[in-house]
Design an enzyme around this catalytic site. Structure first.
Site, PDB file in Angstrom:
ATOM      1  CD  GLU A 106      -0.676  -6.126  -5.805  1.00 47.90           C
ATOM      2  OE1 GLU A 106       0.232  -5.330  -5.515  1.00 47.90           O
ATOM      3  OE2 GLU A 106      -1.883  -5.816  -5.775  1.00 47.90           O
ATOM      4  CG  ASP A 125       0.816  -7.461  -2.082  1.00 49.16           C
ATOM      5  OD1 ASP A 125       1.396  -6.363  -2.203  1.00 49.16           O
ATOM      6  OD2 ASP A 125       0.236  -8.029  -3.025  1.00 49.16           O
ATOM      7  N   GLY A 126       1.366  -5.279   0.322  1.00 53.37           N
ATOM      8  CA  GLY A 126       0.812  -4.076   0.921  1.00 53.37           C
ATOM      9  C   GLY A 126      -0.676  -3.980   0.634  1.00 53.37           C
ATOM     10  CB  ALA A 127      -3.565  -3.315   1.777  1.00 50.95           C
ATOM     11  CG  ASP A 128      -4.151   0.801  -2.535  1.00 48.06           C
ATOM     12  OD1 ASP A 128      -3.070   1.411  -2.505  1.00 48.06           O
ATOM     13  OD2 ASP A 128      -4.476   0.042  -3.466  1.00 48.06           O
ATOM     14  CE  LYS A 132      -1.666   3.599   2.475  1.00 47.56           C
ATOM     15  NZ  LYS A 132      -0.735   2.724   1.774  1.00 47.56           N
ATOM     16  CB  SER A 187       6.093   2.330  -0.800  1.00 40.55           C
ATOM     17  OG  SER A 187       4.894   2.399  -0.035  1.00 40.55           O
ATOM     18  CB  THR A 188       4.665  -1.510   2.704  1.00 47.52           C
ATOM     19  OG1 THR A 188       3.975  -0.275   2.887  1.00 47.52           O
ATOM     20  CG2 THR A 188       4.911  -2.139   4.066  1.00 47.52           C
ATOM     21  N   GLY A 244      -3.768   0.159  -6.203  1.00 49.31           N
ATOM     22  CA  GLY A 244      -3.353   1.533  -6.442  1.00 49.31           C
ATOM     23  C   GLY A 244      -2.164   1.611  -7.384  1.00 49.31           C
TER      24      GLY A 244
END
Length: 243
Positions: A125, A103-106, A143, A48-49, A118
């Site tokens: 990735e 990139d995002g992260a959990d 996070k 989503s980010t 997730g």
């Protein structure tokens, strides 16, 4: 009762709106600080980010006429984001040297080690991140942790070969994990990754040494890739609670 329910719903909506705005601000800042007139190839993560990273990148390409030659996706979602934004889509084999990947992260620990996966995209990735000169994480304040496993309670995502998921569950239990095969929400059966594999979520609790754990896991035959991203990110941008 209706008033309480309405009030609760409004509070939840406000909290979600603040998180969304926090993600947008963090993403815009990350893109503005790491995309320059010299940038040519950009890795696009998943989640989503990253939506806001692509949004800001497209804005700058249009307004500044940046010379971006290629955007490399990490998933089907990322590919669609690139196409919809009108950015140049390419594959890693065409452009193996990436200037910067977002990139995002959990979850992210104090050393910028991450849990990712997730969304079941951790293999692609990690491939893209490993080819990037700069790997930039963008996430919201939820996070940000001192130790992995502190806030993310769903375990380390592991992409695994389908024919061996049952033996892997046993081996992971022997390592002290509580592993579960991830099941699909609107499909009968397990989640299937973009690469045709299954995902096991292995809960090890708090992870004091993610580097050692990653080394142990990746050595097990049948585990294609782990969701532990150790010593890869050099920058992390967190959108804060106040937006």
């Amino acid at each position: 009762m209706a008033q309480v329910t309405t009030g609760t719903a409004a509070a939840v909506a406000l909290a979600e709106a603040l998180v969304t705005e926090a993600k947008r601000k963090a993403s815009y800042t990350a893109v503005d600080e790491h995309i320059t007139t010299e940038t040519r190839v950009v890795g696009i993560g998943s989640g989503s980010t990253v939506v806001f990273c692509v949004e800001r990148l497209a804005q700058r390409v249009k307004s500044e006429n940046l010379g971006i030659k290629a955007c490399i996706p990490t998933s089907f979602q990322a590919k669609q984001l690139i196409i919809e934004a009108g950015l140049p889509l390419a594959e890693l084999n065409q452009f193996p040297d990436i200037d910067v990947a977002f990139d995002g992260a959990d979850e992210v620990d104090a050393q910028l080690n991450c849990i990712k996966g997730g969304g079941a995209c951790q293999l692609q990735e990690k491939l893209v991140a490993s080819c990037a000169k700069k790997f930039v994480i963008v996430a919201d304040y939820r996070k940000n942790s001192i130790t992995l496993g502190e806030q993310w309670k769903l375990g380390v995502p592991l992409e695994v070969i389908p024919m061996v998921y049952a033996p892997l569950l046993s081996k992971l239990r022997a390592l002290g994990a509580n592993p579960v095969l991830r099941m699909a929400m609107r499909k009968a059966g397990p989640v299937v990754t973009d690469n045709g594999n299954f995902v096991i979520d292995a809960d090890f609790g708090g992870i004091q040494d993610p580097v050692a754990l990653e080394r142990t896991l990746i050595a097990i035959p049948g585990i294609v890739e782990t969701g532990l991203f150790c010593n890869m990110a050099e920058w992390a941008y967190f959108g804060m609670q106040d937006g």
